[in-house]
Motif scaffolding. Sequence first.
Motif, PDB file in Angstrom:
ATOM      1  N   GLN A   1       0.808  -1.217   0.000  1.00 14.36           N
ATOM      2  CA  GLN A   1       0.000   0.000   0.000  1.00 14.36           C
ATOM      3  C   GLN A   1       0.843   1.270   0.000  1.00 14.36           C
ATOM      4  OE1 GLN A   1      -2.772  -0.565   3.245  1.00 14.36           O
ATOM      5  NE2 GLN A   1      -4.080  -1.914   2.036  1.00 14.36           N
ATOM      6  N   ARG A   2       2.121   1.139   0.277  1.00 14.75           N
ATOM      7  CA  ARG A   2       2.975   2.326   0.243  1.00 14.75           C
ATOM      8  C   ARG A   2       3.134   2.848  -1.182  1.00 14.75           C
ATOM      9  NH1 ARG A   2       8.815   2.357  -0.271  1.00 14.75           N
ATOM     10  NH2 ARG A   2       9.511   0.596  -1.519  1.00 14.75           N
TER      11      ARG A   2
ATOM     12  N   GLU B   1      -5.146   7.487   3.209  1.00 12.13           N
ATOM     13  CA  GLU B   1      -5.551   8.445   2.188  1.00 12.13           C
ATOM     14  C   GLU B   1      -4.970   8.038   0.838  1.00 12.13           C
ATOM     15  OE1 GLU B   1      -4.940  13.172   0.985  1.00 12.13           O
ATOM     16  OE2 GLU B   1      -4.095  12.397   2.850  1.00 12.13           O
ATOM     17  N   TYR B   2      -5.828   8.021  -0.170  1.00 12.36           N
ATOM     18  CA  TYR B   2      -5.420   7.713  -1.536  1.00 12.36           C
ATOM     19  C   TYR B   2      -4.609   8.881  -2.087  1.00 12.36           C
ATOM     20  CZ  TYR B   2      -6.067   6.121  -6.429  1.00 12.36           C
ATOM     21  OH  TYR B   2      -5.904   5.676  -7.722  1.00 12.36           O
ATOM     22  N   LEU B   3      -3.401   8.602  -2.566  1.00 11.34           N
ATOM     23  CA  LEU B   3      -2.515   9.647  -3.063  1.00 11.34           C
ATOM     24  C   LEU B   3      -2.469   9.572  -4.589  1.00 11.34           C
ATOM     25  CD1 LEU B   3       0.398   9.244  -0.476  1.00 11.34           C
ATOM     26  CD2 LEU B   3      -1.492  10.888  -0.414  1.00 11.34           C
ATOM     27  N   ASP B   4      -3.131  10.510  -5.239  1.00 13.37           N
ATOM     28  CA  ASP B   4      -3.276  10.463  -6.693  1.00 13.37           C
ATOM     29  C   ASP B   4      -1.933  10.428  -7.413  1.00 13.37           C
ATOM     30  OD1 ASP B   4      -6.189  10.592  -7.457  1.00 13.37           O
ATOM     31  OD2 ASP B   4      -6.108  12.298  -6.100  1.00 13.37           O
ATOM     32  N   ASP B   5      -0.996  11.253  -6.983  1.00 19.41           N
ATOM     33  CA  ASP B   5       0.298  11.312  -7.672  1.00 19.41           C
ATOM     34  C   ASP B   5       0.998   9.961  -7.656  1.00 19.41           C
ATOM     35  OD1 ASP B   5      -0.125  13.935  -8.238  1.00 19.41           O
ATOM     36  OD2 ASP B   5       1.264  14.743  -6.745  1.00 19.41           O
ATOM     37  N   MET B   6       0.973   9.305  -6.490  1.00 17.06           N
ATOM     38  CA  MET B   6       1.620   8.006  -6.376  1.00 17.06           C
ATOM     39  C   MET B   6       0.827   6.928  -7.119  1.00 17.06           C
ATOM     40  SD  MET B   6       2.983   8.003  -2.436  1.00 17.06           S
ATOM     41  CE  MET B   6       3.773   6.401  -2.657  1.00 17.06           C
TER      42      MET B   6
ATOM     43  N   TYR C   1       0.669   3.577  -3.160  1.00 19.07           N
ATOM     44  CA  TYR C   1      -0.431   4.463  -3.572  1.00 19.07           C
ATOM     45  C   TYR C   1      -1.196   5.110  -2.417  1.00 19.07           C
ATOM     46  CZ  TYR C   1      -3.677   0.633  -2.434  1.00 19.07           C
ATOM     47  OH  TYR C   1      -4.402  -0.340  -1.788  1.00 19.07           O
ATOM     48  N   LEU C   2      -0.823   4.812  -1.166  1.00 19.66           N
ATOM     49  CA  LEU C   2      -1.534   5.336  -0.003  1.00 19.66           C
ATOM     50  C   LEU C   2      -0.610   6.094   0.931  1.00 19.66           C
ATOM     51  CD1 LEU C   2      -3.783   2.518   1.581  1.00 19.66           C
ATOM     52  CD2 LEU C   2      -4.526   4.427   0.148  1.00 19.66           C
ATOM     53  N   ASP C   3      -1.202   6.993   1.714  1.00 25.17           N
ATOM     54  CA  ASP C   3      -0.560   7.451   2.938  1.00 25.17           C
ATOM     55  C   ASP C   3      -0.916   6.396   3.975  1.00 25.17           C
ATOM     56  OD1 ASP C   3       0.009   8.536   5.456  1.00 25.17           O
ATOM     57  OD2 ASP C   3      -0.411  10.574   4.808  1.00 25.17           O
ATOM     58  N   GLU C   4       0.041   5.589   4.350  1.00 18.36           N
ATOM     59  CA  GLU C   4      -0.255   4.431   5.197  1.00 18.36           C
ATOM     60  C   GLU C   4      -0.640   4.820   6.624  1.00 18.36           C
ATOM     61  OE1 GLU C   4       1.943   0.592   3.569  1.00 18.36           O
ATOM     62  OE2 GLU C   4       3.396   2.053   4.324  1.00 18.36           O
TER      63      GLU C   4
END
Length: 263
Positions: free
Chosen positions: A225-226, A235-240, A228-231
Amino acid sequence: MSDVYTLIKGTVPLLISMPHNGQLIPADIAKNMTNKAKAVHDTDWYKDKLYDFAKSLGAYILIPNYSRYVIDLNRDPNGVDLYPGANSTELCPTTAFDLSPLYIEGKTPSQSEITKRIGQYWQPYHDAIQTTLAEIKQQHSRAVLLEAHSILSKVPRFFEGQLPDFNFGTASGKSCSEQLLTHITELDFSPYTMVTNGRFKGGYITRAYGDPANDIHAVQLELSQRTYLDENNFEYLDDMANQVKPKLKNLVQLLISYAQTKE
């Protein structure tokens, strides 16, 4: 239609199953759970969003409505341990990944309650997998099942240190052809790390439905999950996410291509 899952019908011989994407907990179960459990922290967050491109590619997509805390769709209904000797969660989990209790003291599910949940939640999802794979096989002569999962990059209960980014499992080579696994390993996942049949070798679904001798091939992907998420807050991180999604799309396109090509 089902109140247990959502099935998006496709046109190509690939089924993507997301058994831990659901977040709902029925009121009669939630009343016996801790407040922390109701936050469903161990969800495979946003798998439907990460694979939102798959519908336009023609894939079949199967997503449960209910949380893995209700019942884990990727566990053997008879309670057989998938990883003997390793710490793991049950068919109806009683503790979260961080070992905190999911139920109020004295309110863990009884055997009769577990049996009820198997019939109400587990069986319909598996009937959908079986029926869909049979439909795909009949129409295309070959079927591929992608088990789409994700997990925190660090979960001491299950593994030491930090998990690789892409973790493929094929039941140590038993759930898909050697050719397909070779094709997957030849994909360019950089700058992400990748491993096959490491800590995660595929759960119950991969092992139960992968049948390469009959041209049904199953592959599990446990995505860190690292990527695409702030673990810390899920929170879903669009840039990642926008960086890792092309890698997922390449994978899905490969699986479709393999399913459409008889070797």
